[in-house]
Enzyme design. Structure first.
Site, PDB file in Angstrom:
ATOM      1  N   GLY A  71       0.792  -1.647  -0.212  1.00 18.34           N
ATOM      2  CA  GLY A  71       0.222   0.080   0.065  1.00 18.34           C
ATOM      3  C   GLY A  71       0.999   0.957  -0.280  1.00 18.34           C
ATOM      4  O   GLY A  71       0.432   2.235   0.191  1.00 18.34           O
ATOM      5  N   CYS A 129       0.646   1.293  -9.937  1.00 24.61           N
ATOM      6  CA  CYS A 129       0.535   0.169  -8.427  1.00 24.61           C
ATOM      7  C   CYS A 129      -0.844  -0.372  -8.852  1.00 24.61           C
ATOM      8  O   CYS A 129      -1.983   0.578  -8.557  1.00 24.61           O
ATOM      9  CB  CYS A 129       1.223   1.394  -7.474  1.00 24.61           C
ATOM     10  SG  CYS A 129       0.651  -0.280  -5.565  1.00 24.61           S
ATOM     11  N   GLY A 244      10.507  -7.487 -13.845  1.00 25.64           N
ATOM     12  CA  GLY A 244       8.843  -8.256 -13.781  1.00 25.64           C
ATOM     13  C   GLY A 244       9.507  -9.737 -13.484  1.00 25.64           C
ATOM     14  O   GLY A 244       9.652 -10.243 -15.423  1.00 25.64           O
TER      15      GLY A 244
END
Ligand SMILES: Cc1cc2nc3c(=O)[nH]c(=O)nc-3n(C[C@H](O)[C@H](O)[C@H](O)COP(=O)(O)O)c2cc1C
Length: 306
Positions: A71, A129, A244
């Site tokens: 978060g 995000c 990634g």
């Protein structure tokens, strides 16, 4: 043999770059990556304000990947300057990428202005995000026009190179990268986490993450990341920080061949600890030697030739 990378005029001694969100909080944790062979580092994304992030549990691994709903916690950009100064003093030859995020374009611009005053070599704009969607809505990087507008506004306030961090959770990442390029981006970072996804604790009978959903990284997302980097390379001329699912040297070479110039190293750290950087660079070096390459740039985009 040359493994150094000139990226937007900034020299990286090797192609490995710490990905944002992993160890990128303090000057000394970032310098520690350099001591273990990392080429340059990306700091954790910062907002204008201090953010607590989501309640625990926030991160867990599972076979094939890692799900997180941190978060975007952090102390806020105004308090972070001393960590960047500490890093820059200790590691003058290893570039520092400052990452900024925000609730709105205005917020992002303000944050980027402060980042511009810190000793960072590039500014990454985290538009992507997936685990703060409840709070902030769809990430900017899911919309080509928003991506273009936000990039254009930041372009006005800094002369430092800017890299736009894109989301894989779109049907057209190459086109979105093109919009960022046209608005003045110097580079693209791809990809952020995939998802959001969810895991359920069958005995507790509820989602494991307190936030219920989180972004997915790690080994399992590599084919998605490779395809995204490939699509971006096809659509733009600006260089790419390919990120990634790079767990080992072979993954790294695939990413270079897809079109990445630098390699974002994140979840490899959970598999190999700090050895990841040297291990990946060594494998690239050995591959180049075996296959007769002199300069790492010869590998970039090779998969597009067939
Ligand atoms: C725990 C965690 C925190 C992250 N925090 C950030 C962040 O602050 N900013 C950002 O741009 N990306 C963040 N990411 C995304 C990573 O930088 C990276 O793009 C993504 O995890 C894919 O790489 P990987 O498969 O090597 O993990 C985070 C990822 C994880 C797992």
């Amino acid at each position: 043999m040359n493994l150094s990378v000139n990226f937007c005029g900034v020299n990286f001694p090797n192609p490995t770059v710490l990905a944002s969100g992993y160890l990128g909080v303090t000057g000394s944790s970032m310098a520690n990556c350099i001591n273990h062979g990392c080429g340059g580092v990306t700091a954790k994304s910062l907002f204008m304000e201090e953010r607590l992030g989501h309640p625990n549990p926030t991160v867990l691994t599972y076979p094939g990947g890692m799900i997180n709903a941190i978060g975007l916690c952090g102390e806020g950009i105004k308090k972070a300057g001393h960590e960047f100064e500490l890093y820059a003093k200790q590691c003058p030859d290893n570039p520092l990428i400052g990452s900024v995020a925000g609730h709105s374009i205005k917020d992002i611009v303000e944050c980027a202005e402060i980042m511009d005053s810190y000793p960072v070599d590039l500014i990454e704009l985290n538009f992507s995000c997936p685990n703060v969607e409840d709070e902030m809505g769809r990430p900017i990087a899911c919309d080509p026009i928003m991506t273009e507008n936000a990039t254009r506004e930041v372009r006005k306030i800094t002369k430092k190179p800017i890299s736009i961090k894109l989301s894989p959770n779109v049907p057209n990442i190459g086109m979105i990268a093109k919009h960022a390029e046209e608005a003045g981006a110097d580079a693209i970072t791809a990809i952020n986490t995939v998802g959001p996804g969810m895991l359920i604790d069958i005995y507790m009978r509820r989602p494991i993450l307190a936030n219920k959903v989180g972004g997915i990284g790690g080994q399992g997302i590599k084919p998605i990341a490779v395809r995204c980097v490939y699509d971006i390379y096809k659509n733009v001329k600006i260089p790419i920080i390919a990120t990634g699912g790079i767990i080992n040297g072979r993954d790294a070479i695939e990413m270079l061949m897809a079109g990445g110039s630098l390699l974002g190293i994140g979840s490899a750290l959970t598999y190999h600890d700090m050895k990841a950087f040297e291990m990946i660079t060594k494998k690239i070096h050995n591959f180049m030697e075996e296959e007769g390459f002199e300069d790492i740039s010869e590998l970039v985009g090779l998969a597009h030739n067939s």
